[in-house]
Enzyme design. Sequence first.
Site, mmCIF file in Angstrom:
data_model
loop_
_atom_site.group_PDB
_atom_site.id
_atom_site.type_symbol
_atom_site.label_atom_id
_atom_site.label_comp_id
_atom_site.label_asym_id
_atom_site.label_seq_id
_atom_site.Cartn_x
_atom_site.Cartn_y
_atom_site.Cartn_z
ATOM 1 N N LEU A 278 37.312 38.020 33.841
ATOM 2 C CA LEU A 278 37.716 38.149 34.903
ATOM 3 C C LEU A 278 38.268 39.218 35.794
ATOM 4 C CD1 LEU A 278 41.758 36.296 33.850
ATOM 5 C CD2 LEU A 278 39.532 35.162 34.367
ATOM 6 N N SER B 270 40.018 39.923 30.094
ATOM 7 C CA SER B 270 40.419 39.747 31.667
ATOM 8 C C SER B 270 39.579 41.554 31.807
ATOM 9 C CB SER B 270 41.861 41.336 31.230
ATOM 10 O OG SER B 270 41.987 42.281 30.343
ATOM 11 N N ASP B 271 39.093 41.688 32.986
ATOM 12 C CA ASP B 271 38.223 42.528 33.213
ATOM 13 C C ASP B 271 39.293 44.289 33.251
ATOM 14 O OD1 ASP B 271 36.497 44.584 33.827
ATOM 15 O OD2 ASP B 271 36.216 43.743 36.046
ATOM 16 N N ALA B 272 38.638 45.524 32.567
ATOM 17 C CA ALA B 272 40.132 46.498 32.403
ATOM 18 C C ALA B 272 41.352 46.529 33.042
ATOM 19 C CB ALA B 272 38.938 47.712 32.612
ATOM 20 N N LEU B 273 41.953 47.090 32.122
ATOM 21 C CA LEU B 273 43.281 46.739 32.729
ATOM 22 C C LEU B 273 43.686 47.919 33.177
ATOM 23 C CD1 LEU B 273 44.793 44.140 30.096
ATOM 24 C CD2 LEU B 273 44.429 43.809 32.486
#
Length: 563
Positions: A272, A311-314
Amino acid sequence: MIVIRKFWLLNLFFMSLVSVAYIYSMQCAFDPSSVLKSLSLRQKIAQLCIIAAVSNEEKNQELLEGWYKWQPRYCLKTDYVKQLVTKENIGGVIFYGKKTLPQDQIALTNELQSMSLLPLIIAMDAERGLDNWFAEDSVMSWPLNITVGATDDPQLSYQMGCEIGKQLVALGVNWNFAPVVDVNCNQNNPVIGGRSFGADPDLVSRMGVAFTKGLQDAGVLACAKHFPGHGDTDMDSHLELPTIAHTRERLDAIELAPFRALIQSGVKSIMLAHLLMPALEKSPECPTTVSRAIVTDLLKKELHYDGLVISDALGMKAVADLVEPGELEVRALEAGVDILLCPVDPVCAIDAIEVAVHQGRLKEDDIDMKVLKLLEAKQWLESHSKKRDANNVELLGNDQALALKKQIYEKAITLVKAPIDYQSLLEHTKLAIVSFSNNRIINADFARDHHLSYMRVPYNLESYEIESLAKAICEEHVVVSIHNPLWWVCSSYKIPDGIKAIITVLKELRKTVTVVIFGSPYSVDEVQEADAIILGYEDISDAHQAALAILMTQQKAQGCTPV
């Protein structure tokens, strides 16, 4: 030197034995359902976390210091990573580095795998192979996606995906966060740029599907990113939260098209983006990452995607500055995210998710479904992994891979603009090449050819030097070779005024001017005064040689403009 080499070979042999022992221990039937039943709630939650690490802490102090300045709450120290592997049973690790050697990566990967209760996912952002994460010249680089897109040859994209996959397997990496299938339709995009195959969704789809198949045929999980599409932004989501305000009809036609194609082709995972998309999520200030309307309703239900959603890096500021650690991960799981990439504080995230389950905010059955998908992916990796290639460092720069890389650059070279008699002109005119570059070794091969005169000029030429330089050129055909030092993923396509001015002066002197751009294809609009324009895309020796072959009429340009 011989003693050192023998020691290194013995060390590599020992690492291979460790890896073989680990693989042998996992050859018993890996039954995801049985494994799931054996895990506690906390262990299941930890499986959903892919944490950040550096593959050699000692050699990457500069990278770590920069990271902590940008996001001080992260901890990438090796001892901390080992603790999370042994005590929390986290699902995997994504490695970063700048000065790492391949043997460093192999050694730490094997050590972590031997310490872990379950096989670890070992991930990397290897969009163009390993080059960005390892010491200079220790691994080979691959072309940018924009260069591959210029070939319009899915077979080359497939072969590149396959070769990159083989190189990842050699280092124990089994999940590649690639390909980027964002449609590059905004020349001011500061974060996608050359990482995209191009501006045409059909081209991006063809090349992305082929790359994915190659990567997965090599036994590595592919990951299409960044859903629902990060191509038309002028902000970097590492630093702030971009908005894409297009209608649903436009999103269907452009941004979503490549993801549909990759879903149909069987891509194993989708990443995402951290974006605001009002046409898809009505709640203001609700980014994609925590939007149930986008993750569950659109991606999983409408597009029927049942693979891993990550997810992309949070730790990226687009979301990290918006929601506190722990709450961010809970909201992402509520939205439908399966895997949490780089939680800023993994223990805090696991704690918060565990509390959310006990409070009924999250259902344990939903956690189980996510973990089961991950375990099934790990089972797929076990059955598809090329065990014979593990720790095979000869794969990191073999002749077949190097020949493929050269072929891609040759086929990508694009003749954007030329007079009708251009081929005849090249055959019968001596060329003067003026190379605008701050790199002293650029185009060294140009100077060796007796058919050419060659001079290297600073990229940012001073205005008072322009006229004298132009008048010093005797040849009637001048090749202005532009080596953009800032071009990579950024929106750096503007050409310095000094270069544009010398093109003007050369034209006033009735010279024929060919501009060769080793940089962004968007730079073409900056040099329309030239008689001919050639795109080489990247400032690299293979691209230089491919462009020179065109100028010397040894081959014809085959590339197409991808934007």
